[in-house]
Design a protein around this motif. Structure first.
Motif, mmCIF file in Angstrom:
data_model
loop_
_atom_site.group_PDB
_atom_site.id
_atom_site.type_symbol
_atom_site.label_atom_id
_atom_site.label_comp_id
_atom_site.label_asym_id
_atom_site.label_seq_id
_atom_site.Cartn_x
_atom_site.Cartn_y
_atom_site.Cartn_z
ATOM 1 N N ALA A 132 -5.751 -10.712 -6.153
ATOM 2 C CA ALA A 132 -6.615 -10.408 -7.303
ATOM 3 C C ALA A 132 -6.076 -9.223 -8.105
ATOM 4 C CB ALA A 132 -8.013 -10.068 -6.794
ATOM 5 N N GLN A 140 -7.180 2.738 9.216
ATOM 6 C CA GLN A 140 -8.410 2.221 8.599
ATOM 7 C C GLN A 140 -9.679 2.687 9.320
ATOM 8 O OE1 GLN A 140 -7.308 -1.921 8.636
ATOM 9 N NE2 GLN A 140 -5.513 -1.488 7.379
ATOM 10 N N VAL A 189 -10.259 -12.438 -1.539
ATOM 11 C CA VAL A 189 -8.793 -12.519 -1.553
ATOM 12 C C VAL A 189 -8.346 -13.058 -0.196
ATOM 13 C CG1 VAL A 189 -6.629 -11.252 -1.818
ATOM 14 C CG2 VAL A 189 -8.658 -10.512 -3.086
ATOM 15 N N SER A 242 -11.677 -8.078 0.282
ATOM 16 C CA SER A 242 -10.221 -8.045 0.417
ATOM 17 C C SER A 242 -9.852 -7.190 1.618
ATOM 18 C CB SER A 242 -9.583 -7.478 -0.855
ATOM 19 O OG SER A 242 -8.299 -7.003 -0.567
ATOM 20 N N TRP A 298 -6.337 2.923 2.500
ATOM 21 C CA TRP A 298 -6.614 4.152 1.751
ATOM 22 C C TRP A 298 -6.599 3.921 0.232
ATOM 23 C CZ3 TRP A 298 -9.312 8.138 2.013
ATOM 24 C CH2 TRP A 298 -9.070 9.273 1.234
ATOM 25 N N ASN A 299 -5.648 3.099 -0.246
ATOM 26 C CA ASN A 299 -5.620 2.851 -1.699
ATOM 27 C C ASN A 299 -6.894 2.153 -2.141
ATOM 28 O OD1 ASN A 299 -2.791 3.734 -2.410
ATOM 29 N ND2 ASN A 299 -2.362 2.258 -0.798
ATOM 30 N N SER A 309 2.493 -5.260 -8.367
ATOM 31 C CA SER A 309 2.120 -6.106 -7.227
ATOM 32 C C SER A 309 3.307 -6.912 -6.728
ATOM 33 C CB SER A 309 1.027 -7.104 -7.649
ATOM 34 O OG SER A 309 -0.228 -6.526 -7.524
ATOM 35 N N GLU A 311 -9.654 3.415 -4.772
ATOM 36 C CA GLU A 311 -9.940 2.601 -5.970
ATOM 37 C C GLU A 311 -11.432 2.290 -6.053
ATOM 38 O OE1 GLU A 311 -5.487 0.607 -5.710
ATOM 39 O OE2 GLU A 311 -7.218 -0.665 -5.336
ATOM 40 N N PRO A 368 0.982 8.640 2.365
ATOM 41 C CA PRO A 368 0.215 7.848 1.400
ATOM 42 C C PRO A 368 -1.277 7.736 1.725
ATOM 43 C CG PRO A 368 1.416 6.416 2.884
ATOM 44 C CD PRO A 368 1.752 7.815 3.297
ATOM 45 N N GLY A 405 -6.641 -6.135 2.087
ATOM 46 C CA GLY A 405 -5.361 -5.485 1.802
ATOM 47 C C GLY A 405 -4.167 -6.378 2.068
ATOM 48 N N TRP A 451 -1.194 -5.453 4.334
ATOM 49 C CA TRP A 451 -0.197 -5.198 5.364
ATOM 50 C C TRP A 451 -0.617 -5.712 6.728
ATOM 51 C CZ3 TRP A 451 1.007 0.162 7.754
ATOM 52 C CH2 TRP A 451 2.148 0.053 8.561
ATOM 53 N N VAL A 452 -1.492 -4.984 7.412
ATOM 54 C CA VAL A 452 -1.898 -5.432 8.746
ATOM 55 C C VAL A 452 -3.154 -6.287 8.591
ATOM 56 C CG1 VAL A 452 -2.020 -4.600 11.124
ATOM 57 C CG2 VAL A 452 -1.363 -3.031 9.323
ATOM 58 N N GLY A 465 0.811 -1.226 0.000
ATOM 59 C CA GLY A 465 0.000 0.000 0.000
ATOM 60 C C GLY A 465 0.844 1.275 0.000
HETATM 61 O O1 LIG Z 1 -5.839 -8.975 -4.100
HETATM 62 C C1 LIG Z 1 -5.435 -7.812 -4.052
HETATM 63 C C2 LIG Z 1 -5.535 -7.018 -2.879
HETATM 64 C C3 LIG Z 1 -5.045 -5.734 -2.917
HETATM 65 N N1 LIG Z 1 -4.472 -5.245 -4.054
HETATM 66 C C4 LIG Z 1 -3.936 -3.879 -4.087
HETATM 67 O O2 LIG Z 1 -3.142 -3.634 -2.934
HETATM 68 C C5 LIG Z 1 -3.285 -2.302 -2.519
HETATM 69 C C6 LIG Z 1 -3.680 -2.329 -1.060
HETATM 70 O O3 LIG Z 1 -3.562 -1.046 -0.529
HETATM 71 P P1 LIG Z 1 -4.438 -0.543 0.700
HETATM 72 O O4 LIG Z 1 -5.869 -0.697 0.420
HETATM 73 O O5 LIG Z 1 -4.001 0.846 1.012
HETATM 74 O O6 LIG Z 1 -4.139 -1.576 1.853
HETATM 75 P P2 LIG Z 1 -2.778 -2.049 2.564
HETATM 76 O O7 LIG Z 1 -1.884 -2.711 1.618
HETATM 77 O O8 LIG Z 1 -3.218 -2.829 3.724
HETATM 78 O O9 LIG Z 1 -2.132 -0.634 2.982
HETATM 79 C C7 LIG Z 1 -1.446 -0.143 4.118
HETATM 80 O O10 LIG Z 1 -1.089 1.191 3.712
HETATM 81 C C8 LIG Z 1 -2.182 2.067 3.423
HETATM 82 C C9 LIG Z 1 -1.603 3.402 2.956
HETATM 83 O O11 LIG Z 1 -0.861 3.981 3.988
HETATM 84 C C10 LIG Z 1 -3.080 2.220 4.641
HETATM 85 O O12 LIG Z 1 -4.193 3.042 4.344
HETATM 86 C C11 LIG Z 1 -3.547 0.839 5.106
HETATM 87 O O13 LIG Z 1 -4.341 0.953 6.266
HETATM 88 C C12 LIG Z 1 -2.327 -0.048 5.382
HETATM 89 O O14 LIG Z 1 -2.732 -1.336 5.799
HETATM 90 C C13 LIG Z 1 -4.361 -1.655 -3.390
HETATM 91 O O15 LIG Z 1 -3.754 -0.853 -4.366
HETATM 92 C C14 LIG Z 1 -5.044 -2.850 -4.042
HETATM 93 O O16 LIG Z 1 -5.520 -2.602 -5.353
HETATM 94 C C15 LIG Z 1 -4.377 -6.016 -5.195
HETATM 95 O O17 LIG Z 1 -3.873 -5.546 -6.228
HETATM 96 N N2 LIG Z 1 -4.868 -7.281 -5.148
#
Ligand SMILES: O=c1ccn([C@@H]2O[C@H](COP(=O)(O)OP(=O)(O)O[C@H]3O[C@H](CO)[C@@H](O)[C@H](O)[C@H]3O)[C@@H](O)[C@H]2O)c(=O)[nH]1
Length: 441
Positions: free
Chosen positions: A328, A370, A301, A271, A348-349, A247, A353, A130, A273, A275-276, A18
């Motif tokens: 995904a 979140q 996911v 989904s 946030w992403n 990815s 999206e 971010p 996400g 990270w956490v 993210g």
């Molecule tokens: O199967 C999947 C699942 C996710 N994504 C992508 O992964 C990203 C996920 O980003 P986000 O929704 O921001 O989640 P996290 O990866 O968990 O992001 C961390 O970072 C973000 C930005 O600081 C924070 O808002 C979140 O709380 C924190 O967990 C997005 O672009 C999604 O499109 C995929 O492409 N495929």
């Protein structure tokens, strides 16, 4: 004649999906401004620079020597340790080895160690946040929260009143403050992490934020901090540029063919996400059974490790109703007309999206920012509902509320325009140009 070298900008993201994705998008925008962006990432992240058309410089985070070659096994505190102790000297060497042309460093505030290196080497540095400005403001107000007795010296909430940063903005519960993750020791360590990060940001001249102009518009004092850092919203970056192959994990494209066969607006996409994200085995099992009971088609996911929470035979039972994938092509899934609702952790992403794709949201925030994002989605923008658990009633009730809200489509359309429309995009790009002109002077 000697060819003039392009100006270089080094970008230092926090090493999580993210964070890296928006940084790569920012780098890609810099290319359009005639800049040579170089993204610094630890070498356990496998992104091919040829695929994304941006220079990537890999450094070691020291954890590979412990036998860790992938992101699993690298928890928040292991990454913090290597960011503080192992990565700085490598970045310093890289910067000092450049003959000329470094314009500045753009540093994710979660990677605030790099601000110190830029200062040490006498290079301009801008911060990159971010997520929402509201979250930055919340974390940046730690000194006021301490002063007002809202939290203790170790970041522990001292009362139960909801927290509201300014009039007209949503509230969060004290237990949802962004550093309150994990056991008491982990919470204290995360609070220290944020206190240090915020102290380092006080020297910044600019802070680029991956949010839209309107989030910063409501409140005049939003455009500068109490330390005169100039705040520039340049997002949401997902609407300005698309990057394929950014990815960390391989996308399972089979869900797209499956989606093509579903009725319009019928599918629930789930989904949490990257990270956490883990929600725990018991919750995985409860959500799995609730999904089955709704009889609604779904794409979920769920990484292989978390499938251990599923009942024996579950995957076979739901094979016609749903698709479970490890990772995904999220943006393609969200843009598909078959998807009617997105059960999200409110990263946030993902939030941006979903708004870009005009999807209704069912929110189950897990940690960090979140809860703030969720408060905006549910209380202020009213483009989703929050659910408290994964029982059949929680899921069915949430789905009913979100799908039967007649005004929601209109509100999503409005927010979509506000975040991705022409005016918003022009403003974001103007801000980026303003920043680059001032840093190049
Ligand atoms: O199967 C999947 C699942 C996710 N994504 C992508 O992964 C990203 C996920 O980003 P986000 O929704 O921001 O989640 P996290 O990866 O968990 O992001 C961390 O970072 C973000 C930005 O600081 C924070 O808002 C979140 O709380 C924190 O967990 C997005 O672009 C999604 O499109 C995929 O492409 N495929």
């Amino acid at each position: 004649m000697k060819c003039k070298k392009k100006s270089k900008v080094f970008l230092v993201p926090y090493p999580a999906q993210g964070h890296v994705t928006p940084m790569l998008k920012l780098a890609s925008l810099l290319v359009n401004h005639g800049i040579n962006p170089i993204v610094i990432i630890p070498n356990f992240i496998k992104i091919d620079s040829k695929d994304v058309n941006i220079s990537i410089m890999s450094i070691s985070d020291g954890l590979d020597q412990d036998g860790l070659t992938t992101s699993s096994g690298r928890d928040f505190f292991a990454i913090e340790k290597s960011m503080e102790n192992y990565m700085p000297c490598q970045l310093e060497t890289i910067i000092r080895d450049q003959e000329d042309g470094i314009v500045c460093l753009i540093v994710d505030l979660l990677a605030s160690w790099a601000i110190e290196i830029a200062n040490k080497c006498g290079v301009h540095v801008a911060g990159f946040w971010p997520a929402m400005l509201a979250t930055y403001k919340l974390i940046n107000s730690i000194p006021e929260m301490l002063h007002d007795g809202i939290i203790s010296e170790t970041g522990c909430p001292l009362h139960n009143d909801s927290i509201c940063q300014s009039f007209g903005q949503p509230t969060i519960r004290p237990q949802d403050l962004p550093w309150l993750i994990g056991n008491p020791n982990a919470r204290i360590s995360r609070f220290k992490f944020w206190t240090r990060a915020m102290e380092r940001t006080r020297t910044l001249e600019w802070l680029l934020i991956n949010t839209f102009q309107d989030e910063c518009h409501n409140n005049k004092d939003q455009n500068t901090t109490n330390f005169d850092t100039k705040i520039l919203p340049i997002g949401p970056l997902n609407t300005h540029v698309t990057i394929k192959n950014s990815s960390f994990w391989e996308e399972d494209l089979s869900c797209m063919n499956w989606l093509d066969k579903q009725v319009v607006n019928s599918v629930l996409y789930i989904s949490f996400g990257s990270w956490v994200s883990p929600i725990g085995e018991a919750k995985v099992n409860s959500l799995a059974l609730a999904l089955e009971a709704t009889k609604r088609p779904f794409i979920w996911v769920l990484g292989p490790l978390w499938r251990q929470g599923l009942q024996k035979g579950y995957l076979e039972r739901i094979s016609k109703q749903g698709k479970i994938v490890s990772w995904a092509p999220q943006m393609d899934v969200l843009q598909h007309e078959g998807v009617g609702c997105y059960l999200t952790h409110c990263g946030w992403n993902s939030t941006m999206e979903a708004i870009q794709s005009k999807k209704r949201l069912m929110c189950y925030p897990v940690a960090g920012d979140q809860f703030v994002n969720c408060a905006y989605i549910v209380q202020k923008w009213r483009i989703g509902v929050m659910i408290d658990g994964f029982g059949v009633k929680d899921l069915e009730g949430g789905l009913r509320k979100v799908m039967e809200d007649d005004g929601m489509s209109e509100r999503i359309d409005r927010l979509n325009e506000m975040t991705t429309g022409k005016v918003a995009s022009c403003k974001a790009m103007d801000n980026l140009t303003t920043f680059l002109s001032s840093v190049r002077m």
